[in-house]
Structures are given as C-alpha cells and as structure tokens.
Design a protein around this motif. Structure first.
Motif, PDB file in Angstrom:
ATOM      1  N   ARG A  59       0.835  -1.193   0.000  1.00  0.00           N
ATOM      2  CA  ARG A  59       0.000   0.000   0.000  1.00  0.00           C
ATOM      3  C   ARG A  59       0.869   1.241   0.000  1.00  0.00           C
ATOM      4  NH1 ARG A  59      -2.990  -3.556   2.987  1.00  0.00           N
ATOM      5  NH2 ARG A  59      -1.770  -3.147   4.840  1.00  0.00           N
ATOM      6  N   PHE A  60       0.433   2.241  -0.757  1.00  0.00           N
ATOM      7  CA  PHE A  60       1.034   3.569  -0.672  1.00  0.00           C
ATOM      8  C   PHE A  60      -0.057   4.444  -0.076  1.00  0.00           C
ATOM      9  CE2 PHE A  60       3.238   1.666  -4.389  1.00  0.00           C
ATOM     10  CZ  PHE A  60       4.543   1.730  -3.912  1.00  0.00           C
ATOM     11  N   GLY A  61       0.042   4.810   1.204  1.00  0.00           N
ATOM     12  CA  GLY A  61      -1.044   5.521   1.879  1.00  0.00           C
ATOM     13  C   GLY A  61      -2.269   4.623   1.873  1.00  0.00           C
ATOM     14  N   SER A  62      -3.402   5.151   1.376  1.00  0.00           N
ATOM     15  CA  SER A  62      -4.623   4.333   1.380  1.00  0.00           C
ATOM     16  C   SER A  62      -4.759   3.549   0.071  1.00  0.00           C
ATOM     17  CB  SER A  62      -5.842   5.221   1.591  1.00  0.00           C
ATOM     18  OG  SER A  62      -5.896   6.151   0.535  1.00  0.00           O
ATOM     19  N   PHE A  63      -3.812   3.752  -0.878  1.00  0.00           N
ATOM     20  CA  PHE A  63      -3.905   3.095  -2.192  1.00  0.00           C
ATOM     21  C   PHE A  63      -3.203   1.735  -2.181  1.00  0.00           C
ATOM     22  CE2 PHE A  63      -2.125   2.305  -6.448  1.00  0.00           C
ATOM     23  CZ  PHE A  63      -3.305   2.266  -7.175  1.00  0.00           C
ATOM     24  N   THR A  64      -3.911   0.698  -2.628  1.00  0.00           N
ATOM     25  CA  THR A  64      -3.313  -0.637  -2.671  1.00  0.00           C
ATOM     26  C   THR A  64      -2.775  -0.908  -4.072  1.00  0.00           C
ATOM     27  OG1 THR A  64      -4.879  -1.349  -0.996  1.00  0.00           O
ATOM     28  CG2 THR A  64      -3.737  -3.092  -2.206  1.00  0.00           C
ATOM     29  N   ALA A  65      -1.445  -0.915  -4.217  1.00  0.00           N
ATOM     30  CA  ALA A  65      -0.826  -1.108  -5.548  1.00  0.00           C
ATOM     31  C   ALA A  65      -0.681  -2.587  -5.864  1.00  0.00           C
ATOM     32  CB  ALA A  65       0.536  -0.424  -5.592  1.00  0.00           C
ATOM     33  N   VAL A  66      -0.422  -3.419  -4.841  1.00  0.00           N
ATOM     34  CA  VAL A  66      -0.319  -4.871  -5.014  1.00  0.00           C
ATOM     35  C   VAL A  66      -1.215  -5.498  -3.958  1.00  0.00           C
ATOM     36  CG1 VAL A  66       1.227  -6.861  -4.832  1.00  0.00           C
ATOM     37  CG2 VAL A  66       2.003  -4.798  -5.999  1.00  0.00           C
TER      38      VAL A  66
ATOM     39  N   GLY B 228       0.432  -7.094 -17.583  1.00  0.00           N
ATOM     40  CA  GLY B 228      -0.823  -6.409 -17.264  1.00  0.00           C
ATOM     41  C   GLY B 228      -0.731  -4.975 -17.741  1.00  0.00           C
ATOM     42  N   PRO B 229      -1.865  -4.271 -17.752  1.00  0.00           N
ATOM     43  CA  PRO B 229      -1.866  -2.904 -18.266  1.00  0.00           C
ATOM     44  C   PRO B 229      -1.109  -1.951 -17.346  1.00  0.00           C
ATOM     45  CG  PRO B 229      -3.997  -3.458 -17.311  1.00  0.00           C
ATOM     46  CD  PRO B 229      -3.180  -4.698 -17.267  1.00  0.00           C
ATOM     47  N   SER B 230      -0.848  -0.768 -17.854  1.00  0.00           N
ATOM     48  CA  SER B 230      -0.128   0.248 -17.094  1.00  0.00           C
ATOM     49  C   SER B 230      -0.796   0.491 -15.739  1.00  0.00           C
ATOM     50  CB  SER B 230      -0.116   1.535 -17.925  1.00  0.00           C
ATOM     51  OG  SER B 230       0.619   2.503 -17.262  1.00  0.00           O
ATOM     52  N   GLY B 231      -0.001   0.523 -14.690  1.00  0.00           N
ATOM     53  CA  GLY B 231      -0.509   0.831 -13.361  1.00  0.00           C
ATOM     54  C   GLY B 231      -1.069  -0.356 -12.605  1.00  0.00           C
ATOM     55  N   CYS B 232      -0.940  -1.581 -13.154  1.00  0.00           N
ATOM     56  CA  CYS B 232      -1.548  -2.753 -12.508  1.00  0.00           C
ATOM     57  C   CYS B 232      -0.711  -3.279 -11.339  1.00  0.00           C
ATOM     58  CB  CYS B 232      -1.795  -3.875 -13.510  1.00  0.00           C
ATOM     59  SG  CYS B 232      -0.282  -4.625 -14.111  1.00  0.00           S
ATOM     60  N   GLY B 233       0.503  -2.745 -11.167  1.00  0.00           N
ATOM     61  CA  GLY B 233       1.303  -3.122  -9.997  1.00  0.00           C
ATOM     62  C   GLY B 233       2.488  -4.027 -10.293  1.00  0.00           C
ATOM     63  N   LYS B 234       2.786  -4.287 -11.581  1.00  0.00           N
ATOM     64  CA  LYS B 234       3.865  -5.230 -11.895  1.00  0.00           C
ATOM     65  C   LYS B 234       5.234  -4.724 -11.440  1.00  0.00           C
ATOM     66  CE  LYS B 234       3.370  -4.038 -16.591  1.00  0.00           C
ATOM     67  NZ  LYS B 234       2.316  -3.018 -16.487  1.00  0.00           N
ATOM     68  N   SER B 235       5.527  -3.440 -11.703  1.00  0.00           N
ATOM     69  CA  SER B 235       6.848  -2.928 -11.295  1.00  0.00           C
ATOM     70  C   SER B 235       6.977  -2.922  -9.784  1.00  0.00           C
ATOM     71  CB  SER B 235       7.070  -1.511 -11.817  1.00  0.00           C
ATOM     72  OG  SER B 235       7.119  -1.540 -13.207  1.00  0.00           O
ATOM     73  N   THR B 236       5.889  -2.605  -9.092  1.00  0.00           N
ATOM     74  CA  THR B 236       5.944  -2.587  -7.628  1.00  0.00           C
ATOM     75  C   THR B 236       6.240  -3.990  -7.097  1.00  0.00           C
ATOM     76  OG1 THR B 236       4.355  -0.771  -7.643  1.00  0.00           O
ATOM     77  CG2 THR B 236       4.657  -1.922  -5.555  1.00  0.00           C
ATOM     78  N   LEU B 237       5.622  -5.007  -7.710  1.00  0.00           N
ATOM     79  CA  LEU B 237       5.873  -6.382  -7.284  1.00  0.00           C
ATOM     80  C   LEU B 237       7.333  -6.756  -7.549  1.00  0.00           C
ATOM     81  CD1 LEU B 237       4.588  -8.907  -6.100  1.00  0.00           C
ATOM     82  CD2 LEU B 237       3.824  -9.550  -8.384  1.00  0.00           C
TER      83      LEU B 237
ATOM     84  N   ASP C 276      12.893  -5.529 -15.647  1.00  0.00           N
ATOM     85  CA  ASP C 276      11.770  -4.582 -15.686  1.00  0.00           C
ATOM     86  C   ASP C 276      11.686  -3.963 -17.075  1.00  0.00           C
ATOM     87  OD1 ASP C 276       9.671  -2.950 -15.157  1.00  0.00           O
ATOM     88  OD2 ASP C 276      10.607  -1.901 -13.481  1.00  0.00           O
ATOM     89  N   GLU C 277      10.816  -4.481 -17.924  1.00  0.00           N
ATOM     90  CA  GLU C 277      10.630  -4.017 -19.305  1.00  0.00           C
ATOM     91  C   GLU C 277      11.969  -3.731 -19.976  1.00  0.00           C
ATOM     92  OE1 GLU C 277       7.331  -2.303 -20.564  1.00  0.00           O
ATOM     93  OE2 GLU C 277       6.178  -2.324 -18.717  1.00  0.00           O
ATOM     94  N   PRO C 278      12.881  -4.704 -20.011  1.00  0.00           N
ATOM     95  CA  PRO C 278      14.233  -4.392 -20.481  1.00  0.00           C
ATOM     96  C   PRO C 278      14.314  -4.096 -21.978  1.00  0.00           C
ATOM     97  CG  PRO C 278      14.017  -6.748 -20.195  1.00  0.00           C
ATOM     98  CD  PRO C 278      12.741  -6.129 -19.678  1.00  0.00           C
TER      99      PRO C 278
HETATM  100  N1  LIG Z   1       5.901   5.365  -4.553  1.00  0.00           N
HETATM  101  C1  LIG Z   1       4.608   5.378  -4.878  1.00  0.00           C
HETATM  102  N2  LIG Z   1       3.725   6.153  -4.226  1.00  0.00           N
HETATM  103  C2  LIG Z   1       2.411   6.151  -4.552  1.00  0.00           C
HETATM  104  N3  LIG Z   1       1.866   5.389  -5.522  1.00  0.00           N
HETATM  105  C3  LIG Z   1       2.701   4.599  -6.219  1.00  0.00           C
HETATM  106  C4  LIG Z   1       4.104   4.542  -5.932  1.00  0.00           C
HETATM  107  N4  LIG Z   1       4.670   3.651  -6.789  1.00  0.00           N
HETATM  108  C5  LIG Z   1       3.659   3.184  -7.557  1.00  0.00           C
HETATM  109  N5  LIG Z   1       2.486   3.741  -7.211  1.00  0.00           N
HETATM  110  C6  LIG Z   1       1.168   3.461  -7.825  1.00  0.00           C
HETATM  111  O1  LIG Z   1       0.938   2.071  -7.756  1.00  0.00           O
HETATM  112  C7  LIG Z   1       0.308   1.617  -8.941  1.00  0.00           C
HETATM  113  C8  LIG Z   1       1.130   0.505  -9.547  1.00  0.00           C
HETATM  114  O2  LIG Z   1       2.325   1.048 -10.058  1.00  0.00           O
HETATM  115  P1  LIG Z   1       3.384   0.178 -10.854  1.00  0.00           P
HETATM  116  O3  LIG Z   1       4.529   1.064 -11.246  1.00  0.00           O
HETATM  117  O4  LIG Z   1       3.703  -1.029 -10.083  1.00  0.00           O
HETATM  118  O5  LIG Z   1       2.537  -0.218 -12.136  1.00  0.00           O
HETATM  119  P2  LIG Z   1       2.983  -0.951 -13.460  1.00  0.00           P
HETATM  120  O6  LIG Z   1       2.011  -2.029 -13.673  1.00  0.00           O
HETATM  121  O7  LIG Z   1       4.417  -1.313 -13.380  1.00  0.00           O
HETATM  122  O8  LIG Z   1       2.771   0.195 -14.525  1.00  0.00           O
HETATM  123  P3  LIG Z   1       3.620   0.602 -15.843  1.00  0.00           P
HETATM  124  O9  LIG Z   1       3.427  -0.506 -16.827  1.00  0.00           O
HETATM  125  O10 LIG Z   1       2.940   1.871 -16.264  1.00  0.00           O
HETATM  126  O11 LIG Z   1       5.031   0.782 -15.397  1.00  0.00           O
HETATM  127  C9  LIG Z   1       0.159   2.824  -9.852  1.00  0.00           C
HETATM  128  O12 LIG Z   1      -1.161   3.298  -9.725  1.00  0.00           O
HETATM  129  C10 LIG Z   1       1.154   3.812  -9.297  1.00  0.00           C
HETATM  130  O13 LIG Z   1       0.721   5.134  -9.522  1.00  0.00           O
END
Ligand SMILES: Nc1ncnc2c1ncn2[C@@H]1O[C@H](COP(=O)(O)OP(=O)(O)OP(=O)(O)O)[C@@H](O)[C@H]1O
Length: 364
Positions: free
Chosen positions: A19-26, A43-52, A171-173
């Motif tokens: 979670r980033f604050g109240s937002f659940t990224a993964v 997955g599509p942009s913003g789905c959480g793959k890079s965070t994982l 990561d998307e190399p």
């Molecule tokens: N440090 C952070 N603080 C707040 N929100 C974040 C942070 N890092 C990522 N997020 C949010 O978490 C969600 C997932 O981000 P992430 O980068 O994992 O997505 P992604 O699937 O890799 O996207 P992309 O393909 O666009 O890189 C997004 O909505 C992003 O805005």
C-alpha cells in the motif's frame, strides 16, 4: 543456498500486498515458481507489476506477506524485514541501462565482481565469458557513449549476470529497442536465461512478449493476480474476460447475447444454445479471431459489419470491422481488401470458445 529438504520454490510470494497511503498497488498476491522458471508479470499500465518486481529486488518492503527465495525469507511485511540486494542473490535489469559512462564495457561488467570481492584472475575470466555469451566481445574496450542502444542493453545484461545470481529480475528491459531488435533480444534473453540456469522474473505490458517467453504467466489487474499458469493454459482456459481479451493475438471478440427461447441471441441471430449460459439471462461469448471468418459460410450464423481495416499476417488477413458499435476482429483467407465503411459479411464458423457472466467471470 541449497534447500533443507524437498524442493522449495525458487521464488515464493505469499499473500503479498503493498500500500502507498490508502492506495493498494499490489493486492494479496500469492504465487510460487520452481527453479529455472521464467515468470512473466504482465498487465496494463498501473496494474502493480513494477511494484511487485521492486519488492522482489528488495527496493520496496511489502506492507503484508512475505517473499522467499529457495526457501529463505528475503522480505517479510509483518516484521518490516528486507534482505539487502547482495544477500538476495538476485540481479536486476531495468529498461534504462544506466551504464557507468566513465568506464569501458569491460569495466562496467567487472565492477559488480569487484564489489563481490572476486579475485582479479576470476574477474578477467568471467568478463570474457559473459562478453562471449552476449556476443559483444569486440566492444570490450569501448565506452557506453561509443556503442548503440541495443549494445548498451547487452552490456547491462552482461553486467547483471556477471556475478551469477540465482534470480534474474527484468523490468521491461526491451521497451527502448526498436521492433526488430526487440524480437532478436527476446530470443537472446531466453538463451541467456537457459545458459545461466537462473530463475527469471520479467515484467512487461506486452502480451506477445509474455506468451513467447514465459514458462509461467501472472496476469495482473488492479494489483491482483487475475490468473496464473502456463501461457497456453491461460490462452485456452481464461478464467475472466480480462484475461481472455488481454492475451492472444489477434485480439479476441466478446459478444453480448441474451437468452431467447432455447438460444443465445445477438441482433436477432441465434449464436449458441441457451444451456451454455446456465441461469443467466445475458452473457458474453468469446470468439477468437479465427472463429469469425470474412464472407458468408453455408449453414453458419452470419452478420453484416462495417469494414474498418485489414492487416496481412502470414498469408491471411486480419480484418477489423464494426457491428452495432462493437469492434470485431475476424480472419480472411489470403489477402483481403475493402474500402473503409463498406458492409462486409462475417460468419461465426465455430461455436464460442468460452461463455462469461456479465461480471466477467467464466461460466462455461
Ligand atoms: N511510490 C509510490 N507512491 C504512490 N503510488 C505509487 C508509488 N509507486 C507506484 N504507485 C502506484 O501504484 C500503482 C502501480 O504502479 P506500478 O509502477 O507497479 O505499475 P505498473 O504495472 O508497473 O505500470 P507501468 O506498466 O505503467 O510501469 C500505480 O497506480 C502507481 O501510480
């Protein structure tokens, strides 16, 4: 590190959330892969793959759950534990190569080996070995500014695999490379993955990349794993409309139909038996592009659609057309052309390959 007993997963992700604050990224991700697997997170942009992936690399701490490499815990959200990169035995390749500009190619590759305290002779031998593996021995004494983008990416990969990590994280190399080079580098990466015997995790938003490279695919949507399995399993047996339409080339068609008598009907046309919908009144039928052929086919349901575009693929033509505002993808044998806006016939040559509830869940 060798497993204590049995064969623990090379990578185990157990109920991990971030979670980033109240937002659940993964959101509660739970997947494991065996040693030597090539796991693609797609997955599509913003789905959480890079965070994982960043959590696997030790760059982020999970909010909940844990991660283990070869049975050894490397991150634990509850305890706030994150083993550092060295202790993880994992190497990360980013989409930007970030080579050190003041060092030669050989110097860039040698640096992590110096940090890991390899002897001079071992370093020299390993630098030559990975230069050979990546096919860039001739560039050894050049500086990053003196080589192309594709060559820089090879150097970045050579630098990462130099210390022989058990786990490779990508990561998307390939996203900065042109289309032709990307296809070449795909097979190169697979070769390197096999040659190193490492377990790889690869992030991409490109489903073609996922389907060609993966031994295991996790499709992510809104931080959750929609489905996890072998590429063909996901293609043949999608559990949701999201997976069914995200994976596969050309894109699949979802057709909304209603129950009428004993049939499922689209625009007055009976497409399937009502029993396929079980208790639902309205459902979505999945037709792959090759299930919908351009032209009238005797005895098969046919609709009229407005021609939009045609793309030749391997001696056939992928045709896009609109019916009742819905975009449809069909195939034509040989080369097919029509003027934009022309009405063409499309025939459902096969039954639907899957039936989904309006909520997106698979019914049959
Ligand atoms: N440090 C952070 N603080 C707040 N929100 C974040 C942070 N890092 C990522 N997020 C949010 O978490 C969600 C997932 O981000 P992430 O980068 O994992 O997505 P992604 O699937 O890799 O996207 P992309 O393909 O666009 O890189 C997004 O909505 C992003 O805005």
């Amino acid at each position: 590190m060798s497993p204590a007993n049995g064969n623990p997963a090379a990578i185990a992700i157990r109920n991990v959330s971030k979670r980033f604050g109240s937002f659940t990224a993964v959101d509660n991700v739970d997947i494991s892969v065996p040693q030597g697997a090539f796991l693609v997170l797609v997955g599509p942009s913003g789905c959480g793959k890079s965070t994982l992936l960043r959590m696997l690399a030790g760059l982020e701490t999970p909010s909940e759950g844990e991660m283990a490499f070869m049975g050894r815990i490397v991150s634990d959200g509850t305890r706030g534990l994150v083993a550092d990169a060295g202790a993880r035995d994992a190497g990360l390749v980013f989409q930007s190569y970030a080579l050190w500009p003041h060092m030669t190619v050989a110097g860039n590759i040698e640096w992590p080996l110096k940090v890991a305290k390899w002897s001079k002779a071992d370093r020299a031998a390993r630098v030559d070995e990975v230069l050979g593996l990546l096919g860039i021995a001739a560039l050894k004494e050049r500086y990053p500014a003196e080589i192309s983008g594709g060559q820089q990416q090879r150097v970045a990969i050579a630098r990462t695999i130099g210390p022989k990590p058990n786990i490779l994280l990508f990561d998307e190399p390939l996203s900065n490379l042109d289309a032709k080079l990307r296809i070449e580098m795909r097979s190169e990466l697979m070769r390197i993955h096999r040659a190193t015997g490492a377990t790889s995790v690869y992030v991409t938003h490109d489903q073609v990349e996922a389907m060609t490279m993966a031994s295991h695919v996790a499709v992510l949507n809104n931080g959750k794993v929609e489905q996890f399995g072998a590429p063909l399993e996901l293609l043949e047996n999608p559990r949701t409309t999201f997976v069914a339409t995200f994976l596969g080339t050309p894109p699949a068609n979802l057709i909304e139909v209603n129950k009428s008598g004993d049939g499922l009907v689209y625009d007055g046309l009976r497409l399937a038996d009502a029993s396929r919908a079980e208790a639902q009144d309205g459902v979505q039928l999945l037709y792959r592009a090759h299930d919908l052929m351009v032209g009238d086919v005797e005895g098969r349901p046919t609709i009229s659609a407005r021609f939009e575009e045609a793309a030749p693929i391997a001696g056939r033509t992928m045709v896009t057309a609109f019916s009742n505002g819905q975009r449809l993808t069909a195939m034509a044998d040989g080369y097919f052309r029509a003027a934009i806006g022309d009405q063409i016939s499309l025939s459902f040559v096969n039954g639907p390959s899957a039936v989904f509830a309006m909520s997106g869940e698979r019914i049959s």
